[in-house]
Design a protein around this motif. Structure first.
Motif, PDB file in Angstrom:
ATOM      1  N   LEU A 241       0.860  -1.179   0.000  1.00 23.44           N
ATOM      2  CA  LEU A 241       0.000   0.000   0.000  1.00 23.44           C
ATOM      3  C   LEU A 241       0.896   1.228   0.000  1.00 23.44           C
ATOM      4  O   LEU A 241       2.076   1.146   0.369  1.00 23.44           O
ATOM      5  CB  LEU A 241      -0.902   0.051   1.241  1.00 23.44           C
ATOM      6  N   SER A 242       0.316   2.339  -0.387  1.00 19.75           N
ATOM      7  CA  SER A 242       1.045   3.594  -0.295  1.00 19.75           C
ATOM      8  C   SER A 242       0.132   4.664   0.272  1.00 19.75           C
ATOM      9  O   SER A 242      -1.098   4.602   0.119  1.00 19.75           O
ATOM     10  CB  SER A 242       1.576   4.021  -1.662  1.00 19.75           C
ATOM     11  N   VAL A 243       0.729   5.602   0.966  1.00 16.80           N
ATOM     12  CA  VAL A 243       0.014   6.759   1.486  1.00 16.80           C
ATOM     13  C   VAL A 243       0.790   8.007   1.089  1.00 16.80           C
ATOM     14  O   VAL A 243       2.010   7.955   0.892  1.00 16.80           O
ATOM     15  CB  VAL A 243      -0.167   6.704   3.020  1.00 16.80           C
ATOM     16  N   SER A 244       0.074   9.090   0.945  1.00 14.02           N
ATOM     17  CA  SER A 244       0.708  10.361   0.633  1.00 14.02           C
ATOM     18  C   SER A 244       0.079  11.451   1.481  1.00 14.02           C
ATOM     19  O   SER A 244      -1.027  11.293   2.002  1.00 14.02           O
ATOM     20  CB  SER A 244       0.592  10.702  -0.848  1.00 14.02           C
ATOM     21  N   CYS A 245       0.787  12.548   1.610  1.00 17.01           N
ATOM     22  CA  CYS A 245       0.328  13.651   2.444  1.00 17.01           C
ATOM     23  C   CYS A 245       0.828  14.953   1.845  1.00 17.01           C
ATOM     24  O   CYS A 245       2.028  15.114   1.611  1.00 17.01           O
ATOM     25  CB  CYS A 245       0.853  13.479   3.859  1.00 17.01           C
ATOM     26  N   ALA A 246      -0.092  15.871   1.621  1.00 18.27           N
ATOM     27  CA  ALA A 246       0.249  17.174   1.063  1.00 18.27           C
ATOM     28  C   ALA A 246      -0.020  18.264   2.088  1.00 18.27           C
ATOM     29  O   ALA A 246      -1.114  18.305   2.669  1.00 18.27           O
ATOM     30  CB  ALA A 246      -0.552  17.431  -0.203  1.00 18.27           C
ATOM     31  N   ALA A 247       0.952  19.116   2.282  1.00 15.60           N
ATOM     32  CA  ALA A 247       0.802  20.252   3.192  1.00 15.60           C
ATOM     33  C   ALA A 247       0.436  21.493   2.386  1.00 15.60           C
ATOM     34  O   ALA A 247       0.994  21.733   1.310  1.00 15.60           O
ATOM     35  CB  ALA A 247       2.087  20.492   3.967  1.00 15.60           C
ATOM     36  N   SER A 248      -0.491  22.266   2.915  1.00 17.36           N
ATOM     37  CA  SER A 248      -0.910  23.490   2.227  1.00 17.36           C
ATOM     38  C   SER A 248      -1.247  24.560   3.245  1.00 17.36           C
ATOM     39  O   SER A 248      -1.379  24.293   4.438  1.00 17.36           O
ATOM     40  CB  SER A 248      -2.120  23.212   1.330  1.00 17.36           C
TER      41      SER A 248
ATOM     42  N   ARG B  28       8.397  27.646   5.543  1.00 20.57           N
ATOM     43  CA  ARG B  28       9.419  26.645   5.253  1.00 20.57           C
ATOM     44  C   ARG B  28       9.115  25.358   5.989  1.00 20.57           C
ATOM     45  O   ARG B  28       8.791  25.379   7.161  1.00 20.57           O
ATOM     46  CB  ARG B  28      10.804  27.150   5.651  1.00 20.57           C
ATOM     47  N   ILE B  29       9.205  24.246   5.277  1.00 25.75           N
ATOM     48  CA  ILE B  29       9.085  22.924   5.880  1.00 25.75           C
ATOM     49  C   ILE B  29      10.483  22.370   6.087  1.00 25.75           C
ATOM     50  O   ILE B  29      11.308  22.392   5.173  1.00 25.75           O
ATOM     51  CB  ILE B  29       8.248  21.973   4.997  1.00 25.75           C
ATOM     52  N   PHE B  30      10.738  21.883   7.270  1.00 25.93           N
ATOM     53  CA  PHE B  30      12.061  21.356   7.590  1.00 25.93           C
ATOM     54  C   PHE B  30      12.108  19.839   7.517  1.00 25.93           C
ATOM     55  O   PHE B  30      13.150  19.263   7.215  1.00 25.93           O
ATOM     56  CB  PHE B  30      12.477  21.819   8.989  1.00 25.93           C
TER      57      PHE B  30
ATOM     58  N   ARG C 241       9.921  12.337  -0.664  1.00 27.46           N
ATOM     59  CA  ARG C 241       9.280  13.655  -0.624  1.00 27.46           C
ATOM     60  C   ARG C 241       9.399  14.339  -1.959  1.00 27.46           C
ATOM     61  O   ARG C 241      10.381  14.167  -2.697  1.00 27.46           O
ATOM     62  CB  ARG C 241       9.938  14.522   0.456  1.00 27.46           C
ATOM     63  N   ASP C 242       8.377  15.133  -2.247  1.00 22.20           N
ATOM     64  CA  ASP C 242       8.425  16.090  -3.341  1.00 22.20           C
ATOM     65  C   ASP C 242       8.414  17.457  -2.667  1.00 22.20           C
ATOM     66  O   ASP C 242       7.355  17.958  -2.283  1.00 22.20           O
ATOM     67  CB  ASP C 242       7.235  15.915  -4.285  1.00 22.20           C
ATOM     68  N   ILE C 243       9.609  18.022  -2.524  1.00 19.67           N
ATOM     69  CA  ILE C 243       9.719  19.265  -1.762  1.00 19.67           C
ATOM     70  C   ILE C 243       8.956  20.390  -2.432  1.00 19.67           C
ATOM     71  O   ILE C 243       8.322  21.204  -1.763  1.00 19.67           O
ATOM     72  CB  ILE C 243      11.197  19.618  -1.551  1.00 19.67           C
ATOM     73  N   ALA C 244       8.970  20.435  -3.737  1.00 16.61           N
ATOM     74  CA  ALA C 244       8.280  21.504  -4.464  1.00 16.61           C
ATOM     75  C   ALA C 244       6.775  21.446  -4.245  1.00 16.61           C
ATOM     76  O   ALA C 244       6.095  22.477  -4.294  1.00 16.61           O
ATOM     77  CB  ALA C 244       8.604  21.428  -5.947  1.00 16.61           C
ATOM     78  N   LYS C 245       6.261  20.248  -3.996  1.00 15.54           N
ATOM     79  CA  LYS C 245       4.823  20.079  -3.795  1.00 15.54           C
ATOM     80  C   LYS C 245       4.447  19.950  -2.329  1.00 15.54           C
ATOM     81  O   LYS C 245       3.292  19.677  -2.006  1.00 15.54           O
ATOM     82  CB  LYS C 245       4.343  18.842  -4.561  1.00 15.54           C
TER      83      LYS C 245
END
Length: 121
Positions: free
Chosen positions: A18-25, A30-32, A71-75
């Motif tokens: 399985l996979s999970v993803s999480c997007a911050a908005s 800045r995310i560290f 991670r996709d830092i740009a997203k």
């Protein structure tokens, strides 16, 4: 205001993936670091995997070699690929982000609402 929205998860038989993803908005300066914790019924929340902006990772021994964090830092997005799942991996998986909302704000941890992962034997 910062939001972490998780997707993915679900149910699978032992040995599956399985996979999970999480997007911050929202208001993000800045995310560290971003990552995942999990909490099984009757147990404390435990770290699964984290990744810093520099690519440094921390992986729990119980999932090392089976789970991969990316991670996709740009997203502002973090992913967790889970392979060779076992019933012991059944838990609610929570995304977190260590971030500063503004240039003057301190770094704080923000959490997603959690997504259920269920592994049947």
């Amino acid at each position: 205001q910062v939001q972490l929205v998780e997707s993915g998860g679900g149910s699978v038989q032992a040995g599956g993936s399985l996979s999970v993803s999480c997007a911050a908005s929202g208001s993000i300066f800045r995310i560290f670091a971003m990552g995942w914790y999990r909490q099984a019924p009757g147990k404390q929340r435990e770290l699964v995997a984290t990744m810093t902006n520099g690519g440094g990772t921390t992986i729990a021994g119980s999932v090392k070699g089976r789970f991969t964090i990316s991670r996709d830092i740009a997203k502002n997005t973090v992913y967790l690929q889970m392979n060779s799942l076992s019933p012991e991996d059944t838990a609610v998986y929570y995304c977190f982000a260590a971030l500063a909302a503004t240039s003057m704000a301190p770094t704080e941890d923000y959490w997603g609402q959690g997504t259920q992962v269920t592994v049947s034997s």
